[in-house]
Design a protein around this motif. Structure first.
Motif, PDB file in Angstrom:
ATOM      1  N   TRP A  10       0.877  -1.757  -0.132  1.00  0.00           N
ATOM      2  CA  TRP A  10       0.446   0.154  -0.037  1.00  0.00           C
ATOM      3  C   TRP A  10       0.896   1.347  -0.170  1.00  0.00           C
ATOM      4  CZ3 TRP A  10      -0.371  -3.939   4.125  1.00  0.00           C
ATOM      5  CH2 TRP A  10       0.476  -3.562   5.015  1.00  0.00           C
ATOM      6  N   ILE A  11       2.093   1.002   0.231  1.00  0.00           N
ATOM      7  CA  ILE A  11       3.131   1.976   0.628  1.00  0.00           C
ATOM      8  C   ILE A  11       2.874   3.185  -0.812  1.00  0.00           C
ATOM      9  CG2 ILE A  11       4.712   3.673   0.813  1.00  0.00           C
ATOM     10  CD1 ILE A  11       5.585   0.596   2.855  1.00  0.00           C
ATOM     11  N   THR A  12       3.055   2.640  -1.368  1.00  0.00           N
ATOM     12  CA  THR A  12       3.194   3.487  -2.999  1.00  0.00           C
ATOM     13  C   THR A  12       1.632   4.335  -3.473  1.00  0.00           C
ATOM     14  OG1 THR A  12       2.140   0.995  -4.598  1.00  0.00           O
ATOM     15  CG2 THR A  12       5.186   2.346  -3.930  1.00  0.00           C
ATOM     16  N   ALA A  13       0.422   3.443  -3.094  1.00  0.00           N
ATOM     17  CA  ALA A  13      -0.764   4.399  -2.894  1.00  0.00           C
ATOM     18  C   ALA A  13      -0.622   5.604  -2.409  1.00  0.00           C
ATOM     19  CB  ALA A  13      -1.571   3.785  -2.367  1.00  0.00           C
ATOM     20  N   TYR A  14       0.108   5.805  -1.213  1.00  0.00           N
ATOM     21  CA  TYR A  14       0.093   6.965  -0.245  1.00  0.00           C
ATOM     22  C   TYR A  14      -0.418   8.576  -0.715  1.00  0.00           C
ATOM     23  CZ  TYR A  14       0.520   4.422   4.697  1.00  0.00           C
ATOM     24  OH  TYR A  14       0.040   3.484   6.100  1.00  0.00           O
ATOM     25  N   PRO A  15      -1.092   9.542  -0.144  1.00  0.00           N
ATOM     26  CA  PRO A  15      -1.202  10.607  -0.485  1.00  0.00           C
ATOM     27  C   PRO A  15       0.881  10.964  -0.206  1.00  0.00           C
ATOM     28  CG  PRO A  15      -3.250   9.915   0.638  1.00  0.00           C
ATOM     29  CD  PRO A  15      -1.651   8.838   0.905  1.00  0.00           C
ATOM     30  N   GLU A  16       0.864  12.147  -1.040  1.00  0.00           N
ATOM     31  CA  GLU A  16       1.588  13.387  -1.257  1.00  0.00           C
ATOM     32  C   GLU A  16       1.161  13.815   0.347  1.00  0.00           C
ATOM     33  OE1 GLU A  16       5.332  14.455  -3.032  1.00  0.00           O
ATOM     34  OE2 GLU A  16       3.732  13.298  -3.764  1.00  0.00           O
ATOM     35  N   GLY A  17       3.185  13.372   0.718  1.00  0.00           N
ATOM     36  CA  GLY A  17       3.587  14.109   2.685  1.00  0.00           C
ATOM     37  C   GLY A  17       3.405  12.996   3.397  1.00  0.00           C
ATOM     38  N   ILE A  18       2.804  11.949   2.802  1.00  0.00           N
ATOM     39  CA  ILE A  18       2.390  11.024   3.753  1.00  0.00           C
ATOM     40  C   ILE A  18       2.777   9.568   4.252  1.00  0.00           C
ATOM     41  CG2 ILE A  18       0.715   9.494   5.453  1.00  0.00           C
ATOM     42  CD1 ILE A  18      -1.397  11.669   4.663  1.00  0.00           C
ATOM     43  N   GLU A  19       4.244   9.489   5.419  1.00  0.00           N
ATOM     44  CA  GLU A  19       4.932   8.447   5.224  1.00  0.00           C
ATOM     45  C   GLU A  19       4.519   6.712   6.487  1.00  0.00           C
ATOM     46  OE1 GLU A  19       8.890   9.582   5.711  1.00  0.00           O
ATOM     47  OE2 GLU A  19       8.987  10.462   3.550  1.00  0.00           O
ATOM     48  N   TRP A  20       4.310   6.376   5.647  1.00  0.00           N
ATOM     49  CA  TRP A  20       4.397   4.493   6.503  1.00  0.00           C
ATOM     50  C   TRP A  20       5.472   4.576   7.358  1.00  0.00           C
ATOM     51  CZ3 TRP A  20       5.900  -0.357   7.818  1.00  0.00           C
ATOM     52  CH2 TRP A  20       5.157  -0.895   8.634  1.00  0.00           C
ATOM     53  N   ASP A  21       6.281   4.536   7.601  1.00  0.00           N
ATOM     54  CA  ASP A  21       7.479   4.236   9.258  1.00  0.00           C
ATOM     55  C   ASP A  21       7.893   5.600   9.319  1.00  0.00           C
ATOM     56  OD1 ASP A  21       9.466   2.572  10.620  1.00  0.00           O
ATOM     57  OD2 ASP A  21      10.570   2.644   8.998  1.00  0.00           O
ATOM     58  N   VAL A  22       6.637   6.157  10.139  1.00  0.00           N
ATOM     59  CA  VAL A  22       7.080   7.828  11.247  1.00  0.00           C
ATOM     60  C   VAL A  22       7.675   7.368  12.624  1.00  0.00           C
ATOM     61  CG1 VAL A  22       6.280   8.699   9.149  1.00  0.00           C
ATOM     62  CG2 VAL A  22       4.664   7.625  10.350  1.00  0.00           C
ATOM     63  N   PRO A  23       8.265   7.551  13.429  1.00  0.00           N
ATOM     64  CA  PRO A  23       7.416   7.845  14.654  1.00  0.00           C
ATOM     65  C   PRO A  23       6.219   8.286  14.828  1.00  0.00           C
ATOM     66  CG  PRO A  23       9.474   9.143  14.149  1.00  0.00           C
ATOM     67  CD  PRO A  23       8.432   8.808  12.784  1.00  0.00           C
ATOM     68  N   ILE A  24       5.519   7.410  16.402  1.00  0.00           N
ATOM     69  CA  ILE A  24       4.308   7.969  16.829  1.00  0.00           C
ATOM     70  C   ILE A  24       4.486   7.691  18.076  1.00  0.00           C
ATOM     71  CG2 ILE A  24       2.849   6.194  16.956  1.00  0.00           C
ATOM     72  CD1 ILE A  24       3.057   6.520  14.555  1.00  0.00           C
ATOM     73  N   ASP A  25       3.881   9.332  18.008  1.00  0.00           N
ATOM     74  CA  ASP A  25       3.875  10.194  19.639  1.00  0.00           C
ATOM     75  C   ASP A  25       3.226   9.157  20.249  1.00  0.00           C
ATOM     76  OD1 ASP A  25       3.231  11.732  21.810  1.00  0.00           O
ATOM     77  OD2 ASP A  25       2.490  13.034  20.794  1.00  0.00           O
ATOM     78  N   ILE A  26       3.124   8.840  21.855  1.00  0.00           N
ATOM     79  CA  ILE A  26       2.746   7.697  22.990  1.00  0.00           C
ATOM     80  C   ILE A  26       1.746   8.958  24.077  1.00  0.00           C
ATOM     81  CG2 ILE A  26       3.214   5.402  21.760  1.00  0.00           C
ATOM     82  CD1 ILE A  26       5.000   5.102  24.287  1.00  0.00           C
ATOM     83  N   THR A  27       2.068   9.827  23.758  1.00  0.00           N
ATOM     84  CA  THR A  27       2.474  10.980  25.147  1.00  0.00           C
ATOM     85  C   THR A  27       0.613  10.762  25.017  1.00  0.00           C
ATOM     86  OG1 THR A  27       4.019  12.458  24.555  1.00  0.00           O
ATOM     87  CG2 THR A  27       2.320  12.918  25.969  1.00  0.00           C
ATOM     88  N   PRO A  28       1.018  10.540  26.780  1.00  0.00           N
ATOM     89  CA  PRO A  28      -0.423  10.105  27.156  1.00  0.00           C
ATOM     90  C   PRO A  28      -1.668  11.175  26.983  1.00  0.00           C
ATOM     91  CG  PRO A  28       0.056   9.531  28.824  1.00  0.00           C
ATOM     92  CD  PRO A  28       1.519  10.342  27.863  1.00  0.00           C
ATOM     93  N   VAL A  29      -3.345  11.001  26.423  1.00  0.00           N
ATOM     94  CA  VAL A  29      -3.658  11.779  25.933  1.00  0.00           C
ATOM     95  C   VAL A  29      -4.538  12.981  26.757  1.00  0.00           C
ATOM     96  CG1 VAL A  29      -5.897  10.373  26.491  1.00  0.00           C
ATOM     97  CG2 VAL A  29      -6.242  11.874  24.839  1.00  0.00           C
ATOM     98  N   HIS A  30      -4.363  12.625  27.872  1.00  0.00           N
ATOM     99  CA  HIS A  30      -4.701  13.588  29.186  1.00  0.00           C
ATOM    100  C   HIS A  30      -3.433  14.703  29.764  1.00  0.00           C
ATOM    101  CE1 HIS A  30      -2.702  10.830  31.821  1.00  0.00           C
ATOM    102  NE2 HIS A  30      -2.406  11.662  32.351  1.00  0.00           N
ATOM    103  N   GLU A  31      -2.251  14.129  29.350  1.00  0.00           N
ATOM    104  CA  GLU A  31      -1.147  15.378  29.153  1.00  0.00           C
ATOM    105  C   GLU A  31      -1.154  16.174  27.770  1.00  0.00           C
ATOM    106  OE1 GLU A  31       2.609  13.583  29.881  1.00  0.00           O
ATOM    107  OE2 GLU A  31       1.857  12.670  31.243  1.00  0.00           O
ATOM    108  N   GLN A  32      -1.566  15.726  26.439  1.00  0.00           N
ATOM    109  CA  GLN A  32      -1.852  16.472  25.433  1.00  0.00           C
ATOM    110  C   GLN A  32      -3.064  17.677  25.654  1.00  0.00           C
ATOM    111  OE1 GLN A  32      -1.583  14.589  21.632  1.00  0.00           O
ATOM    112  NE2 GLN A  32      -0.939  12.517  22.554  1.00  0.00           N
TER     113      GLN A  32
END
Length: 570
Positions: free
Chosen positions: A11-33
């Motif tokens: 599916w990676i080649t079908a990704y819209p421009e500017g979006i990448e699949w293999d990226v860091p993911i933020d796991i900061t707890p939602v209440h802190e955000q």
């Protein structure tokens, strides 16, 4: 340029421009955000509830005030379960984040659940504190939970306090009968006022949270197929899904965006997409306690929101009702359909009313919930549920052998991995083990396939699959064919037992106003569109088709109706 495709991720080649699949993911707890967003946004409006607004600064203050009171006044500690039993109101938002702020776990409860279902959820989770409203639609059930010994304390908010001045007065005068008096109830000794707790001025003590191990939300699921199970969603699970959606949206959920929250927050789709994502991004959430066309259209005209998360039945209503004009819907830029399959007829009808991108997504409670979604900024393949979100890996496996992956393009059961996937089911090792494959992929019980470009298509639920004369018959295929008839407003297909074929399809149909068609005529219409095995044995017409609280058409209720009424000749 997109990254080059690797074999396991077509599916990676079908990704819209500017979006990448293999990226860091933020796991900061939602209440802190959320609290960081409140500090940053200050006096900007966070919540609009029927015209009553709450600023980000005030929301943060209320969350901390309730969090401190829950700790000091009610003794709620890290790891404790707190149940929420209410429709969309500012009280829900405040309570949700306050519970997370002190390291406790939110247990969402559907107000439409039966007392037995609520008793199971509350007792299974071990929640001893329940937050609710003084409405007849919610409080009597909360009171019964106290009488049964499941709950020790009820935190009760006064519903009219959520309304703007004039509406508050009018509600008290015209709908006073809908309000109960908790102080005079059988559970009075267990009741404490939400507003009273807020005025205690308690500052919450700091709580250390391990995002990947500590449970933020225990969301019960599976009630349509058996006893509901508590999916344990960690702080990291929920935050990861928010981060994935944020990256997929390319700034969509930031100010000046406004998100409509008519889907109930106690449902995982709305909790994440209608509440967590926009508020933590500083966007405004405009709320209704439930979907009513007149109130919804009034909200659209007054607030002019640009993002509408919805279920197909809601989109169908907007597409087919004359009062929902193109002018009223004009502010919408994106409508996100989830919760059930989106019929092609609904997509086409909605496109005639609105220029908004209609993006179908897919998720499940165990994945916090979003797994795939069509592009939100550019058009996507019609009929597809889109592409896997960043950092989400999925496969299709053999229906009889979940350890065997099927070739691309072949139908199988969808399985997935990702940082949004739950820790497991609460106190149920057997069910947890059964829902994961040997190599750790979450089984979804949904049947579909990957096309040549890596787009995901779903065919049906395994549990809804009809085995007729040894062949697979998919209700959704039949429903899509029925929707092509111009007189049909809604349809839902179930499988029923048959002595000769094992199972056969039966269709329930609701017709459009002032339209008529006979069973014979509708079957004749379907002859060119369906095989003999797919042709419904019966077509049952109803003035209304049953729906769940979130607005999904309910096969469970139709199966009960068929057994109790149609089969019995009533």
């Amino acid at each position: 340029m997109n990254k080059p495709v690797s074999a396991p991720h077509p599916w990676i080649t079908a990704y819209p421009e500017g979006i990448e699949w293999d990226v860091p993911i933020d796991i900061t707890p939602v209440h802190e955000q959320l609290l960081a967003s409140c500090a940053k946004m200050g006096d900007a409006v966070a919540l609009d509830f029927m015209g009553a607004t709450t600023s980000f600064r005030r929301l943060g203050e209320k969350v901390n005030a309730l969090a401190g009171a829950l700790q000091s006044e009610l003794g709620v500690a890290k790891g404790d379960r707190v149940a929420l039993l209410m429709p969309n109101t500012p009280f829900y938002v405040i309570a949700y984040f306050a519970v997370l702020r002190i390291g406790a776990t939110v247990v969402n409860c559907n107000p439409l659940y039966s007392l037995d279902e609520l008793s199971h959820i509350v007792s299974n989770s071990g929640a001893t504190v329940l937050v609710t409203l003084d409405l007849k639609a919610t409080f009597p059930k909360a009171e019964k939970l106290v009488e049964k010994g499941h709950v020790k304390k009820l935190v009760v908010a006064h519903f009219p306090d959520a309304l703007p001045g004039l509406k508050k007065i009018l509600f008290s005068v015209l709908k006073g009968k809908d309000i109960v008096k908790p102080a005079t109830s059988a559970a009075a000794q267990s009741v404490i006022s939400f507003e009273e707790l807020m005025t205690r001025g308690k500052t919450p003590a700091p709580v250390r949270i391990d995002p990947e191990k500590d449970v933020a939300v225990q969301q019960y699921t599976g009630g349509t197929t058996g006893t509901p199970k508590g999916a344990m969603l960690s702080h990291a699970n929920i935050a990861a899904n928010m981060s994935q959606i944020d990256k997929w949206g390319c700034g969509l959920f930031y100010p000046p965006s406004k998100v409509v929250a008519v889907l109930p927050f106690f449902h995982i789709f709305a909790m994440t997409v209608c509440m967590n994502v926009p508020l933590c991004s500083g966007a405004q959430v405009v709320m209704l306690p439930r979907f009513e066309m007149k109130a919804f259209l009034s909200l659209m005209k007054r607030t002019r929101p640009n993002i509408l998360p919805a279920v197909p039945t809601l989109l169908h209503a907007l597409a087919t009702k004359d009062t929902a004009t193109a002018e009223i819907l004009a502010p919408l830029e994106v409508a996100i359909s989830g919760g059930a399959g989106l019929p092609g007829e609904t997509r086409e009808a909605f496109a005639k009313k609105s220029d908004a991108i209609l993006a179908e997504g897919y998720g499940l409670t165990e994945a916090s919930p979003v797994v795939t979604c069509a592009a939100l900024r550019v058009p996507s393949k019609p009929g597809s549920i889109g592409l896997p979100l960043p950092a989400t890996d999925l496969r299709f496996v053999d229906l009889d052998d979940p350890e065997r992956e099927v070739p691309q393009g072949e139908r199988g059961e969808l399985v997935l991995k990702g940082p949004q996937v739950m820790l497991g089911y609460f106190n149920d090792e057997e069910a947890t083990k059964a829902v994961f494959t040997a190599n750790g992929y979450l089984r979804t019980a949904d049947v579909g396939y990957l096309d040549e470009d890596g787009y995901v298509f779903l065919v049906d639920r395994i549990k809804d699959l009809i085995i007729s004369s040894g062949f697979n018959v998919y209700p959704r295929v039949i429903e899509d064919a029925i929707y092509h008839h111009p007189a049909v407003d809604e349809t839902n297909v179930i499988g029923v037992k048959d002595e000769y074929r094992g199972e056969v399809p039966v269709a329930y149909v609701k017709l459009k106003d002032e339209q008529s068609v006979t069973e014979g005529a509708l079957k004749s219409f379907l002859e060119e569109r369906l095989s003999k095995l797919e042709m419904p044995r019966e077509i049952i017409f109803r003035d209304e088709l049953p729906k769940t609280m979130i607005g999904k058409l309910s096969k469970k209720d139709l199966r009960e109706d068929y057994e109790n009424n149609v089969k019995a000749g009533r």
